[in-house]
Design an enzyme around this catalytic site. Sequence first.
Site, short mmCIF file in Angstrom:
data_model
loop_
_atom_site.label_atom_id
_atom_site.label_comp_id
_atom_site.label_asym_id
_atom_site.label_seq_id
_atom_site.Cartn_x
_atom_site.Cartn_y
_atom_site.Cartn_z
N CYS A 4 0.85 -1.19 0.00
CA CYS A 4 0.00 0.00 0.00
C CYS A 4 0.89 1.25 0.00
O CYS A 4 1.75 1.42 0.86
CB CYS A 4 -0.90 -0.01 1.24
N ASP A 30 -0.41 16.44 -1.07
CA ASP A 30 -0.67 15.53 -2.18
C ASP A 30 0.33 15.83 -3.30
O ASP A 30 0.56 16.99 -3.63
CB ASP A 30 -2.11 15.72 -2.68
N ASN A 86 -13.45 9.30 -0.66
CA ASN A 86 -14.08 8.42 -1.64
C ASN A 86 -14.06 6.99 -1.12
O ASN A 86 -13.08 6.56 -0.52
CB ASN A 86 -13.34 8.50 -2.98
N HIS A 97 -6.60 2.72 0.85
CA HIS A 97 -6.21 3.07 2.22
C HIS A 97 -7.02 4.32 2.51
O HIS A 97 -6.91 5.31 1.77
CB HIS A 97 -4.71 3.36 2.30
N HIS A 99 -8.30 7.69 3.18
CA HIS A 99 -7.65 9.00 3.20
C HIS A 99 -8.71 10.07 2.97
O HIS A 99 -9.68 9.86 2.28
CB HIS A 99 -6.51 9.10 2.18
N HIS A 101 -9.19 13.86 1.64
CA HIS A 101 -8.61 14.98 0.90
C HIS A 101 -9.02 16.27 1.62
O HIS A 101 -10.20 16.46 1.93
CB HIS A 101 -9.15 15.02 -0.53
#
Length: 113
Positions: A4, A30, A86, A97, A99, A101
């Site tokens: 991952c 990011d 998402n 994994h 996350h 944003h």
Amino acid sequence: MDNCIFCRIIRGEIPSVKVYEDDDMLIIKDVNPQAEIHLLLLPKEHYANIVEMSDAQARTLAACIKKLSGMVDELGLKDGFRLVSNKGANACQSVEHLHIHILGGKPLSEKMC
């Protein structure tokens, strides 16, 4: 998870620009930003998505998100931000994994995913 990408970032195997870290969570910039400010909140424990978390783990995640309100100036988010998570490929989740944003400023494209 050994392969991952976010687990590898958390373990320090892949470099990242960290903006916040505690025992449970990591916030990084990011590398493919979709807005002027694009950060990723990563739980250090691997979960594919929020559905896999226990209630206690979800509270830890929520507490970290709440900490953002005290960090908006230093993160450049004082004019506002949005949070996006998402779940699944049909919702544009590209890394399995969990996350979140953290997006601030103007979008850099019209891209939805």
